[in-house]
Design an enzyme around this catalytic site. Structure first.
Site, short mmCIF file in Angstrom:
data_model
loop_
_atom_site.label_atom_id
_atom_site.label_comp_id
_atom_site.label_asym_id
_atom_site.label_seq_id
_atom_site.Cartn_x
_atom_site.Cartn_y
_atom_site.Cartn_z
N CYS A 199 48.01 -21.27 13.07
CA CYS A 199 49.03 -21.70 14.04
C CYS A 199 50.28 -20.84 13.92
CB CYS A 199 49.38 -23.17 13.78
SG CYS A 199 50.87 -23.70 14.66
N GLN A 248 60.57 -26.50 24.46
CA GLN A 248 61.16 -25.22 24.83
C GLN A 248 62.54 -25.45 25.43
OE1 GLN A 248 58.69 -22.22 26.73
NE2 GLN A 248 56.93 -23.59 26.70
N CYS A 299 53.47 -22.93 12.60
CA CYS A 299 53.57 -23.53 11.26
C CYS A 299 54.48 -22.68 10.36
CB CYS A 299 52.17 -23.65 10.63
SG CYS A 299 51.28 -25.14 11.15
N HIS A 338 56.16 -29.13 19.53
CA HIS A 338 57.27 -28.23 19.89
C HIS A 338 57.66 -28.40 21.35
CE1 HIS A 338 53.97 -25.90 21.68
NE2 HIS A 338 54.88 -25.18 22.31
N HIS A 369 50.84 -27.75 17.93
CA HIS A 369 51.95 -27.98 16.99
C HIS A 369 53.11 -28.62 17.76
CE1 HIS A 369 53.90 -26.82 13.07
NE2 HIS A 369 54.94 -27.25 13.79
N HIS A 382 52.01 -29.95 11.40
CA HIS A 382 51.16 -29.54 12.52
C HIS A 382 50.43 -30.72 13.17
CE1 HIS A 382 48.77 -26.50 14.70
NE2 HIS A 382 47.70 -27.24 14.48
N SER A 385 49.90 -24.48 25.03
CA SER A 385 48.95 -23.56 24.42
C SER A 385 48.84 -23.73 22.90
CB SER A 385 49.33 -22.12 24.77
OG SER A 385 50.72 -21.92 24.67
O1 LIG Z 1 55.38 -21.34 27.60
P1 LIG Z 1 53.93 -21.75 27.44
O2 LIG Z 1 53.77 -23.01 26.64
O3 LIG Z 1 53.07 -20.62 26.96
O4 LIG Z 1 53.43 -22.04 28.92
C1 LIG Z 1 53.48 -23.26 29.56
O5 LIG Z 1 54.80 -23.66 29.89
C2 LIG Z 1 55.51 -22.82 30.81
C3 LIG Z 1 56.84 -23.48 31.12
O6 LIG Z 1 56.70 -24.76 31.70
C4 LIG Z 1 54.70 -22.57 32.09
O7 LIG Z 1 55.35 -21.59 32.87
C5 LIG Z 1 53.28 -22.11 31.78
O8 LIG Z 1 52.54 -22.03 32.98
C6 LIG Z 1 52.63 -23.11 30.82
O9 LIG Z 1 51.32 -22.69 30.50
#
Ligand SMILES: O=P(O)(O)O[C@H]1O[C@H](CO)[C@@H](O)[C@H](O)[C@H]1O
Ligand SMILES: O=P(O)(O)O[C@H]1O[C@H](CO)[C@@H](O)[C@H](O)[C@H]1O
Lengths: 339, 339
Positions: A51, A168, A54, A166, A164, A113, A161
């Protein structure tokens, strides 16, 4: 309230975006013959050496994660927005484009994780809240950043993807569409009434009772009247606050509790680690008077009937308007029973 | 055009909706570690006795499908909109709702269970176009119907619950969100310029060339400058027409050809029966002066990199704005090579 709302097709108005959602309560009865999602029942280990989130592991760009103990924030290795790209403007007749710069970060909620927010202690979720505050503040102080979008994609079905725990943070120079709509609607109301639009709405929710799932001293957890996703939920501070920096120490704890309560209820609903996208809408950091803003967090979960049957927002929803089958009131009732 | 558009993050303006899309061209390079879709390689039979859309089979409500030979239209057994529901209006402070009535239909494109539009002859697609015209006309003449949304969900990943080639028509008493936006933007332009917004835009596309995939005497098939989905495509009549009733006999054939060409190219792109939602936006049937309308059909396909890797419109996209990785120009180039 009008009992027709539980029986017949209607549209409900979203006061924050100014848009409508089509509600078709009678449609919940139709049989399902479409695609089923896969559910991973695999138990994850607390540490996975493959991962990239991690602690102590190496990321794709060669950087090594520190041996972090609670929350860990870093700049996204594949950021959709960059802060060193050139500034340009295209305006050729009906072709209109503008450069957009920003900073994208990843925030690991825990070194463990195997966990999700639903499995974490309230004290540990509070550390996530504090990290969000720190990032909102620091990014917001950057001259080039006028809006900070905090969000989480949870579950493979939500394009996440990596399992874990998390989230953004994408911060940028202009206001994205959804924020712009809410900015306008709140401003309009505030300039007319000198009061928060969402604040007045929350008062009505408290009186109506039927869409409230949970409340504590500072927060209301409820299904908005105009919810789009089957089990969509909003967490909002009862007293108007423009952004999460206005949270007191107790407020931060109560916010963490609200997050804990709803994510646990979600996991119980279909007996699965419940997928969703969540996000915080709060005042832009554009230096303008944002006294009309009342921050709130929303959860948009796709599941409709079970751990494997989701609601598809497709054809009609893409070309017409969002459409839901079960009503907000029924969804709130079911979630409340799981608290 | 400005070469920065191929290299750096920017926003593009959708002239029809008045909203923006975030484009992050550099992001196409990021590795994929997320969910893969399942692809059914199963060859379908021309007739399936368990399919409720095949000719002579019995539907869930007990009705028996006729032994149809080309196109077959019936009222949806689980309609999201009904035409006999009561009329009501809720306006309690910030709770706003309105009844919505309508008629929902299903349209089988062919009795052949194994086919999709991509496999059908142009002559047979033309019969589908004629059926769309008939429905748009008949539903539109109904006093209670002010808008007719024709669409198709294709593929399990688009929530399509039956692989038999079919689309839907949801017609209703008010304008849904997306149509309302396009109505306003087109009206604004028309009232200023006394010309079709999309018509002028198409002229620019014809000069720019770089987003055009195919054209015939009447139609342009192209990736709009502001496309959201990776391989989003629009088909539009070069000369302004308010709705599909204005198609000549040749026009209907050329429209069928345009549909055939793009759906075949889609299937070749990732060597799979390409999923999408498609829909026709055209003038409301509200009896108003709709001379600002220029009808068009759009395809919103989710696949991004292969038959199994799709673009997720989640977190940032739900809370901020749509975001795409490959540019409209690259997408158009790839599709054009497959014609
Ligand atoms: O940033 P990641 O987790 O790779 O990607 C994910 O979140 C993003 C933000 O919502 C999107 O644009 C992507 O299509 C999604 O797969
Ligand atoms: O009508 P169907 O094919 O059963 O259902 C599909 O299309 C509808 C209209 O776009 C959506 O509301 C549903 O979520 C989707 O599963």
């Amino acid at each position: 309230m009008n009992s027709n709302l539980q029986d017949y097709s209607h549209k409900r108005f979203n006061i924050l975006t100014g848009e409508w959602v089509l509600v078709s309560p009678h449609r919940a009865k139709r049989p399902w013959q479409g695609q089923n999602e896969e559910v991973s029942k695999e138990k994850r280990p607390a540490y996975d050496d493959k991962c990239y989130l991690c602690a102590t592991n190496t990321r794709i760009n060669g950087e090594i994660n520190p041996d972090y103990k609670d929350v860990f924030v870093f700049t996204n290795d594949f950021a959709a927005l960059q802060n060193d790209s050139p500034s340009f403007n295209v305006s050729e007749g009906l072709f209109k484009a503008k450069s957009e710069t920003g900073i994208c970060k990843v925030i690991c909620f825990s070194p463990d994780h195997s966990k999700s927010l639903a499995d974490m202690e309230i004290e540990d979720i509070k550390k996530v809240v504090h990290a969000w505050q720190k990032e909102y503040k620091e990014l917001g102080e950057n001259e080039a950043i006028n809006y900070v979008q905090i969000f989480e994609n949870k579950g493979a079905v939500m394009g996440c993807s990596n399992p874990h725990p998390h989230g953004q943070i994408w911060s940028q120079s202009t206001l994205p569409n959804e924020v712009d709509k809410k900015d306008k609607q709140q401003k309009l109301y505030f300039s007319k009434n000198n009061k928060s639009l969402l604040g007045d709405y929350l008062q009505q929710e408290i009186e109506a009772k039927e869409r409230i799932i949970f409340e504590n001293d500072d927060f209301l957890v409820f299904v908005p009247f105009w919810a789009i996703w089957p089990f969509e939920v909003m967490i909002a501070p009862k007293k108007q606050q423009k952004n999460i920096l206005e949270l007191s120490e107790d407020g931060a704890k109560n916010y963490a509790e609200a997050i804990s309560v709803i994510t646990k209820a979600y996991d119980r609903l279909f007996n699965t680690s419940f997928p969703y996208s969540s996000g915080i809408h709060q005042a832009p950091t554009n230096g303008l008077d944002n006294s009309h803003w009342h921050w709130h967090m929303s959860f948009y979960p796709p599941l409709l009937r079970s751990a494997t049957v989701k609601k598809f927002m497709v054809g009609y929803e893409m070309f017409g308007s969002p459409q839901r089958d079960i009503t907000a009131e029924i969804a709130a009732k079911r979630l409340k029973e799981l608290i």
